[in-house]
Scaffold this motif. Sequence first.
Motif, PDB file in Angstrom:
ATOM      1  N   ALA A 145     -14.805  80.271  65.468  1.00 42.23           N
ATOM      2  CA  ALA A 145     -15.978  80.914  66.068  1.00 42.23           C
ATOM      3  C   ALA A 145     -16.182  80.506  67.523  1.00 42.23           C
ATOM      4  O   ALA A 145     -17.108  80.994  68.172  1.00 42.23           O
ATOM      5  N   GLY A 146     -15.344  79.611  68.026  1.00 38.59           N
ATOM      6  CA  GLY A 146     -15.475  79.174  69.410  1.00 38.59           C
ATOM      7  C   GLY A 146     -16.655  78.249  69.652  1.00 38.59           C
ATOM      8  O   GLY A 146     -17.210  78.211  70.749  1.00 38.59           O
ATOM      9  N   ILE A 147     -17.061  77.485  68.630  1.00 37.17           N
ATOM     10  CA  ILE A 147     -18.175  76.546  68.755  1.00 37.17           C
ATOM     11  C   ILE A 147     -17.630  75.128  68.863  1.00 37.17           C
ATOM     12  O   ILE A 147     -16.897  74.669  67.981  1.00 37.17           O
ATOM     13  N   GLU A 148     -17.986  74.417  69.934  1.00 35.93           N
ATOM     14  CA  GLU A 148     -17.523  73.050  70.106  1.00 35.93           C
ATOM     15  C   GLU A 148     -18.156  72.129  69.060  1.00 35.93           C
ATOM     16  O   GLU A 148     -19.257  72.377  68.574  1.00 35.93           O
ATOM     17  N   CYS A 149     -17.443  71.057  68.751  1.00 39.64           N
ATOM     18  CA  CYS A 149     -17.898  70.126  67.721  1.00 39.64           C
ATOM     19  C   CYS A 149     -18.027  68.710  68.268  1.00 39.64           C
ATOM     20  O   CYS A 149     -17.312  68.303  69.186  1.00 39.64           O
ATOM     21  N   GLN A 150     -18.931  67.985  67.655  1.00 37.57           N
ATOM     22  CA  GLN A 150     -19.023  66.545  67.836  1.00 37.57           C
ATOM     23  C   GLN A 150     -18.867  65.897  66.466  1.00 37.57           C
ATOM     24  O   GLN A 150     -19.292  66.458  65.463  1.00 37.57           O
ATOM     25  N   ILE A 151     -18.264  64.728  66.429  1.00 40.72           N
ATOM     26  CA  ILE A 151     -18.263  63.926  65.213  1.00 40.72           C
ATOM     27  C   ILE A 151     -19.293  62.821  65.396  1.00 40.72           C
ATOM     28  O   ILE A 151     -19.195  62.005  66.321  1.00 40.72           O
ATOM     29  N   GLY A 152     -20.298  62.822  64.542  1.00 37.08           N
ATOM     30  CA  GLY A 152     -21.348  61.826  64.608  1.00 37.08           C
ATOM     31  C   GLY A 152     -21.319  60.911  63.397  1.00 37.08           C
ATOM     32  O   GLY A 152     -20.421  61.002  62.548  1.00 37.08           O
ATOM     33  N   SER A 153     -22.300  60.033  63.319  1.00 41.38           N
ATOM     34  CA  SER A 153     -22.312  59.085  62.209  1.00 41.38           C
ATOM     35  C   SER A 153     -23.736  58.796  61.777  1.00 41.38           C
ATOM     36  O   SER A 153     -24.703  59.158  62.447  1.00 41.38           O
ATOM     37  N   MET A 154     -23.855  58.110  60.676  1.00 42.99           N
ATOM     38  CA  MET A 154     -25.144  57.650  60.159  1.00 42.99           C
ATOM     39  C   MET A 154     -25.287  56.140  60.410  1.00 42.99           C
ATOM     40  O   MET A 154     -25.910  55.429  59.628  1.00 42.99           O
ATOM     41  N   VAL A 155     -24.697  55.659  61.477  1.00 47.24           N
ATOM     42  CA  VAL A 155     -24.632  54.232  61.836  1.00 47.24           C
ATOM     43  C   VAL A 155     -23.831  53.496  60.761  1.00 47.24           C
ATOM     44  O   VAL A 155     -24.358  52.747  59.946  1.00 47.24           O
ATOM     45  N   GLU A 156     -22.539  53.745  60.791  1.00 47.02           N
ATOM     46  CA  GLU A 156     -21.624  53.208  59.790  1.00 47.02           C
ATOM     47  C   GLU A 156     -20.859  52.001  60.311  1.00 47.02           C
ATOM     48  O   GLU A 156     -20.765  51.787  61.518  1.00 47.02           O
ATOM     49  N   SER A 157     -20.300  51.239  59.401  1.00 50.99           N
ATOM     50  CA  SER A 157     -19.477  50.090  59.762  1.00 50.99           C
ATOM     51  C   SER A 157     -18.154  50.553  60.357  1.00 50.99           C
ATOM     52  O   SER A 157     -17.923  51.746  60.569  1.00 50.99           O
ATOM     53  N   SER A 158     -17.260  49.618  60.598  1.00 53.25           N
ATOM     54  CA  SER A 158     -15.930  49.954  61.117  1.00 53.25           C
ATOM     55  C   SER A 158     -15.191  50.926  60.214  1.00 53.25           C
ATOM     56  O   SER A 158     -14.395  51.744  60.685  1.00 53.25           O
ATOM     57  N   VAL A 159     -15.446  50.864  58.908  1.00 56.84           N
ATOM     58  CA  VAL A 159     -14.725  51.726  57.960  1.00 56.84           C
ATOM     59  C   VAL A 159     -15.119  53.188  58.153  1.00 56.84           C
ATOM     60  O   VAL A 159     -14.279  54.055  58.401  1.00 56.84           O
ATOM     61  N   GLY A 160     -16.407  53.498  58.014  1.00 52.49           N
ATOM     62  CA  GLY A 160     -16.863  54.870  58.170  1.00 52.49           C
ATOM     63  C   GLY A 160     -16.674  55.395  59.589  1.00 52.49           C
ATOM     64  O   GLY A 160     -16.334  56.571  59.788  1.00 52.49           O
ATOM     65  N   SER A 161     -16.887  54.529  60.578  1.00 47.66           N
ATOM     66  CA  SER A 161     -16.722  54.941  61.972  1.00 47.66           C
ATOM     67  C   SER A 161     -15.267  55.288  62.261  1.00 47.66           C
ATOM     68  O   SER A 161     -14.976  56.299  62.916  1.00 47.66           O
ATOM     69  N   ALA A 162     -14.335  54.479  61.784  1.00 47.71           N
ATOM     70  CA  ALA A 162     -12.914  54.762  61.990  1.00 47.71           C
ATOM     71  C   ALA A 162     -12.524  56.092  61.354  1.00 47.71           C
ATOM     72  O   ALA A 162     -11.767  56.873  61.927  1.00 47.71           O
ATOM     73  N   ALA A 163     -13.058  56.370  60.173  1.00 49.91           N
ATOM     74  CA  ALA A 163     -12.757  57.642  59.502  1.00 49.91           C
ATOM     75  C   ALA A 163     -13.183  58.814  60.376  1.00 49.91           C
ATOM     76  O   ALA A 163     -12.441  59.795  60.544  1.00 49.91           O
ATOM     77  N   GLY A 164     -14.387  58.734  60.944  1.00 46.12           N
ATOM     78  CA  GLY A 164     -14.850  59.787  61.838  1.00 46.12           C
ATOM     79  C   GLY A 164     -13.986  59.926  63.069  1.00 46.12           C
ATOM     80  O   GLY A 164     -13.681  61.040  63.511  1.00 46.12           O
TER      81      GLY A 164
END
Length: 370
Positions: free
Chosen positions: A287-306
Amino acid sequence: MKITEIEIFAIHLPLHEPFIISYASYDTMPSIIVKLTTDNGMIGYGEAVPDDHVTGESFEGTFAVLKNTIAPKLIGMNPAHMERIHERMDAEIYGAPAAKAAIDIACYDVVGKALGVPVYDLLGGKYHDEFPITHVLSIGSPEKMAKEAEDRVAEGYRSLKMKVGTDVLGDVKRIEAVRKSVGEEIAIRVDVNQGWVNSSNTLKALNTLEHCSLDWLEQPVKADDIDAMVEIKSKTHVPLMIDEGLKGAREMREIIAKRAADKVNIKLMKCGGIYPAMKLAHMAEMAGIECQIGSMVESSVGSAAGFHVAFSKKIITSVELTGPLKFSEDIGNLTYDVPFIRLNEQAGLGVDVDEEALHRMTAYSEKVIG
């Protein structure tokens, strides 16, 4: 390769200072860590950071769902079969995206380790070499937020995300103070976390803030009010981002059909993990919509996944995964080169989990075995 054991840890990550947003204040960040073991001895880690106001899941409820509903049904399955893994989880419970994300992330971590490749190579390879990091300002007085913004710019940050959403007039003063303190060259992104409620309040604020040159405005209205986003977008030149209003494919279809946003904030905790996040990115790309990957204030594990998702897709043009920078102690060793993030070439998520720290932060845990 088969899943033989899933251990679940309910932990509290200590913050340097309280994290304050429109609907909550956190002294520590509650998180649930999943440790998945396979029959060939490989171990993968995942994380769930549920949010009652966003994912519709409580901390205690997510632990119970993982322990009693999801984990027992996955014993004996191949962690590489992601479509089947998600099909099984969806068959057991509707929604529960953060709980499913924990399993999804652990599966990707263990498969990457088994194959000897980083997770981004499982997603099509690394497209981006680095991302600039945006510093997030918790809600405070205009003077406090302006001073923190000034200090972070002095450290090298070139973009700031302001948390607002308590009251419109007070928020306008906060934004004006921060813009005045950092000058015109620094990007300012404003995240209202639904706090302005409706299009009328939002347009009132934006009309007052025309001179502040906002990079974008994120989720000013209630999550389910996509039509309000459409109205705001038609009456302002400030780019709009949807966050809480985007959970999965159903919302993405509506956003695309109504052209309700200029950008979307994809979070693994909202959509159910890496696998569904990639599907949302593909939809946005078409659709031509830019994306951001955000977080719910995660540790190194969840942040690395994002980060692995973000680094693999051209359409993902910004990231906001700064949880590890907010913790006085973490369970992993994700490394930032402030004000940038660059991923290593280590297999899986590229994060070494400190088991001693994990157990020290654990309030309670359970083990599910075959």
